[in-house]
Design an enzyme around this catalytic site. Structure first.
Site, PDB file in Angstrom:
ATOM      1  N   ASN A   1       0.879  -1.171   0.000  1.00 28.07           N
ATOM      2  CA  ASN A   1       0.000   0.000   0.000  1.00 28.07           C
ATOM      3  C   ASN A   1       0.915   1.219   0.000  1.00 28.07           C
ATOM      4  OD1 ASN A   1      -1.742   2.078   0.512  1.00 28.07           O
ATOM      5  ND2 ASN A   1      -2.355   1.380   2.556  1.00 28.07           N
ATOM      6  N   TRP A   2       1.035   1.833  -1.166  1.00 28.36           N
ATOM      7  CA  TRP A   2       1.992   2.944  -1.292  1.00 28.36           C
ATOM      8  C   TRP A   2       1.487   4.210  -0.611  1.00 28.36           C
ATOM      9  CZ3 TRP A   2       3.587   2.994  -7.215  1.00 28.36           C
ATOM     10  CH2 TRP A   2       4.071   1.728  -7.569  1.00 28.36           C
ATOM     11  N   LYS A   3       0.216   4.248  -0.260  1.00 26.32           N
ATOM     12  CA  LYS A   3      -0.386   5.470   0.313  1.00 26.32           C
ATOM     13  C   LYS A   3      -0.116   6.642  -0.636  1.00 26.32           C
ATOM     14  CE  LYS A   3      -0.042   3.234   4.745  1.00 26.32           C
ATOM     15  NZ  LYS A   3       0.114   3.297   6.179  1.00 26.32           N
TER      16      LYS A   3
ATOM     17  N   SER B   1       3.805  -2.352  10.307  1.00 27.75           N
ATOM     18  CA  SER B   1       5.260  -2.407  10.491  1.00 27.75           C
ATOM     19  C   SER B   1       5.880  -3.747  10.089  1.00 27.75           C
ATOM     20  CB  SER B   1       5.623  -2.043  11.933  1.00 27.75           C
ATOM     21  OG  SER B   1       5.170  -0.731  12.241  1.00 27.75           O
TER      22      SER B   1
ATOM     23  N   GLU C   1      -5.134  -4.937  10.563  1.00 26.77           N
ATOM     24  CA  GLU C   1      -4.093  -3.938  10.771  1.00 26.77           C
ATOM     25  C   GLU C   1      -4.374  -3.189  12.072  1.00 26.77           C
ATOM     26  OE1 GLU C   1      -2.122  -2.849   6.727  1.00 26.77           O
ATOM     27  OE2 GLU C   1      -3.745  -1.477   7.111  1.00 26.77           O
TER      28      GLU C   1
ATOM     29  N   GLY D   1       2.802   2.115  10.759  1.00 27.00           N
ATOM     30  CA  GLY D   1       3.759   3.203  10.589  1.00 27.00           C
ATOM     31  C   GLY D   1       4.476   3.588  11.874  1.00 27.00           C
TER      32      GLY D   1
ATOM     33  N   GLU E   1      -6.490   4.639   7.817  1.00 28.57           N
ATOM     34  CA  GLU E   1      -6.383   6.080   7.525  1.00 28.57           C
ATOM     35  C   GLU E   1      -7.673   6.614   6.909  1.00 28.57           C
ATOM     36  OE1 GLU E   1      -2.717   5.538   5.441  1.00 28.57           O
ATOM     37  OE2 GLU E   1      -1.879   4.933   7.370  1.00 28.57           O
TER      38      GLU E   1
ATOM     39  N   GLY F   1       3.021  -1.100   4.268  1.00 27.38           N
ATOM     40  CA  GLY F   1       3.132   0.317   3.931  1.00 27.38           C
ATOM     41  C   GLY F   1       4.573   0.693   3.630  1.00 27.38           C
ATOM     42  N   GLY F   2       5.279   1.192   4.639  1.00 33.11           N
ATOM     43  CA  GLY F   2       6.630   1.731   4.457  1.00 33.11           C
ATOM     44  C   GLY F   2       7.573   0.814   3.688  1.00 33.11           C
TER      45      GLY F   2
ATOM     46  N   HIS G   1      -9.293   1.147   4.981  1.00 33.65           N
ATOM     47  CA  HIS G   1      -7.980   1.280   5.635  1.00 33.65           C
ATOM     48  C   HIS G   1      -8.114   2.206   6.846  1.00 33.65           C
ATOM     49  CE1 HIS G   1      -3.847   2.500   6.363  1.00 33.65           C
ATOM     50  NE2 HIS G   1      -3.525   1.337   5.830  1.00 33.65           N
TER      51      HIS G   1
HETATM   52  P1  13P Z   1       3.328   0.179   7.676  1.00 34.04           P
HETATM   53  O1  13P Z   1       3.795  -1.110   7.042  1.00 34.04           O
HETATM   54  O2  13P Z   1       4.109   1.376   7.206  1.00 34.04           O
HETATM   55  O3  13P Z   1       3.215   0.068   9.146  1.00 34.04           O
HETATM   56  O4  13P Z   1       1.833   0.460   7.127  1.00 34.04           O
HETATM   57  C1  13P Z   1       0.906  -0.557   7.192  1.00 34.04           C
HETATM   58  C2  13P Z   1      -0.267  -0.174   6.397  1.00 34.04           C
HETATM   59  O5  13P Z   1      -0.976   0.761   6.733  1.00 34.04           O
HETATM   60  C3  13P Z   1      -0.543  -0.933   5.178  1.00 34.04           C
HETATM   61  O6  13P Z   1      -1.831  -0.677   4.715  1.00 34.04           O
END
Ligand code: 13P
Length: 254
Positions: A10-12, A209, A163, A169, A95, A230-231, A93
């Site tokens: 998920n590149w956000k 994470s 999640e 994050g 967010e 994510g990251g 998600h």
């Molecule tokens: P991180 O891997 O950066 O913690 O993010 C997880 C995420 O929100 C994937 O959708």
């Protein structure tokens, strides 16, 4: 068809169209020998348009609207995503829930829209730290599942992602025990509505994470069917390393 574990990025809100294209090319080139993992790239809408990938690589979108068209400024419909070659859509998600205040009702409409368009929703659920600390994890997850999947008859074309909000994050990963317990809780809650066999086999990804240092132990947890990342999905090295660890786990299992 055998269901392989999923490694989804998920590149956000990261990467231009040009950056996304070169990242995807580089990543695919590093993973040409992958056989037993489904890999999903989740770019922003703008970068989706210029990407063309083939199995075992797929495109995922990060959101959509439930209506097919109309006066919804700033929104994207499922038809538009299908037209870009998208197979998966991340829905609900944390967010979207907590920064953009999406309700369970909206999330449920989106799940239906994605299924009706022939794509697969990746429905995200997860508790906040205060929920976990006040022993409310199960009730929060249960209500997100029941509301998010309202009116859905079968889990066949659904992917879930657990999640925990406090792990996203933050560099804090849920422990193996917490992930194991919570994935079990999710499957038990699903059984209230769906058949035992679907509840046992619906893919549940873990997200929060995930990185090359914890991927092998997390994919070994019973009931974890892959990751939403994510990251560590933004650069080829960690992302491909995680995919390799999942592939290795599958090879050792078979
Ligand atoms: P991180 O891997 O950066 O913690 O993010 C997880 C995420 O929100 C994937 O959708």
């Amino acid at each position: 068809m055998e269901k392989y574990p999923i490694v989804a990025g998920n590149w956000k809100m990261h990467k231009t169209t040009t950056e996304g294209k070169s990242f995807v090319e580089e990543t695919i080139n590093m993973l040409l020998d992958i056989e037993k993992v489904t890999i999903i790239f989740g770019p922003p809408f703008t970068a989706l348009f210029d990407l063309d990938v083939k199995t075992p690589f797929f495109l995922g979108a990060q959101n959509c609207h439930w209506e097919s068209h109309g006066a919804f400024t700033g929104e994207i419909s499922t038809d538009m995503l299908v037209d870009c070659g998208v197979h998966y859509v991340i829905i609900g998600h944390s967010e979207r829930r907590h920064v953009f205040h999406e309700s369970d009702d909206w999330i449920n409409r989106k799940v239906h829209a994605v299924l009706n368009a022939g794509m697969t929703p990746i429905l995200c659920i997860g508790e906040k730290l205060e929920d976990r600390e006040s022993d409310n994890t199960q009730s929060v997850l249960s209500s997100q599942l029941i509301e998010g999947l309202k009116g859905i008859d079968s889990l066949e074309n659904i992917v879930l992602a657990y999640e925990p909000v406090w792990a996203i994050g933050t560099g804090i990963t849920a422990s193996v025990g917490q992930v194991n317990d919570t994935h079990n809780v999710i499957r038990q809650e699903l059984k209230v509505v769906f058949s035992d066999s679907e509840s046992e086999t619906v893919p549940i990804l873990y997200g929060g994470s995930v990185n090359p240092g914890n991927a092998t132990e997390l994919i070994s947890v019973d009931g974890v069917d892959g990751f939403l990342i994510g990251g560590a999905s933004l650069t080829s090295e960690p992302f491909t390393e995680i995919a390799r660890q999942v592939e290795q786990h599958m090879k050792e299992k078979s």
